[in-house]
Design a protein around this motif. Sequence first.
Motif, PDB file in Angstrom:
ATOM      1  N   ASN A   4       0.850  -1.173   0.000  1.00 18.50           N
ATOM      2  CA  ASN A   4       0.000   0.000   0.000  1.00 18.50           C
ATOM      3  C   ASN A   4       0.900   1.241   0.000  1.00 18.50           C
ATOM      4  N   PRO A   5       0.825   2.080  -1.038  1.00 15.49           N
ATOM      5  CA  PRO A   5       1.704   3.262  -1.102  1.00 15.49           C
ATOM      6  C   PRO A   5       1.440   4.245   0.038  1.00 15.49           C
ATOM      7  N   PHE A   6       0.248   4.231   0.581  1.00 17.07           N
ATOM      8  CA  PHE A   6      -0.057   5.138   1.695  1.00 17.07           C
ATOM      9  C   PHE A   6       0.727   4.767   2.946  1.00 17.07           C
ATOM     10  N   ASN A   7       1.053   3.482   3.102  1.00 18.74           N
ATOM     11  CA  ASN A   7       1.880   3.073   4.247  1.00 18.74           C
ATOM     12  C   ASN A   7       3.268   3.698   4.143  1.00 18.74           C
ATOM     13  N   ASP A   8       3.821   3.734   2.922  1.00 19.72           N
ATOM     14  CA  ASP A   8       5.136   4.347   2.713  1.00 19.72           C
ATOM     15  C   ASP A   8       5.104   5.836   3.051  1.00 19.72           C
ATOM     16  N   ILE A   9       4.040   6.501   2.615  1.00 19.67           N
ATOM     17  CA  ILE A   9       3.910   7.935   2.899  1.00 19.67           C
ATOM     18  C   ILE A   9       3.782   8.165   4.397  1.00 19.67           C
ATOM     19  N   GLU A  10       2.997   7.346   5.063  1.00 19.65           N
ATOM     20  CA  GLU A  10       2.815   7.501   6.508  1.00 19.65           C
ATOM     21  C   GLU A  10       4.129   7.267   7.254  1.00 19.65           C
ATOM     22  N   GLU A  11       4.899   6.266   6.827  1.00 19.98           N
ATOM     23  CA  GLU A  11       6.208   6.010   7.447  1.00 19.98           C
ATOM     24  C   GLU A  11       7.141   7.205   7.254  1.00 19.98           C
ATOM     25  N   MET A  12       7.130   7.774   6.044  1.00 23.02           N
ATOM     26  CA  MET A  12       7.976   8.919   5.762  1.00 23.02           C
ATOM     27  C   MET A  12       7.582  10.113   6.633  1.00 23.02           C
ATOM     28  N   LEU A  13       6.295  10.388   6.771  1.00 20.38           N
ATOM     29  CA  LEU A  13       5.829  11.502   7.603  1.00 20.38           C
ATOM     30  C   LEU A  13       6.196  11.281   9.064  1.00 20.38           C
TER      31      LEU A  13
END
Length: 139
Positions: A4-13
């Motif tokens: 899920n690409p949103f998981n990557d974004i959340e980890e980055m944030l």
Amino acid sequence: MRRNPFNDIEEMLDRVSRQVEEGMTAGGLQVPGSVPVDVADTGEEYVVTADLPGYETDDIDLTLSDGTLRLEANRTGEAEYAEGRYLRRERTETSASRRIRLPEPVDEEAVAAGFENGVLTVRLPKVSGSDDSKRIDIE
């Protein structure tokens, strides 16, 4: 299974948020082009220490005006390499600056600065209190 690409974004944030919090608890965030400094109050004077690796004394300009110490450093790269040619060139013109507001007035005539091994140290003696104090007797 697809990530899920949103998981990557959340980890980055989360990572950025942690870095901001760590920077704030360490005394502030380092702004690109800004000189990292320590400012100490010894009681008699302020001592400002700044890291300026790779600069020479002539590259540094220090001024004191209206209770603000201004530090600017500019280094220009050599146009040619004396012993051959460059294969990679990343260390060219560099500049850095910092303004430090001092909480109390300082004796501008007694300010001293030294530069050794890439570390600038500025000593700013505080203005001594007036000697016209009057002793108050307690009755």
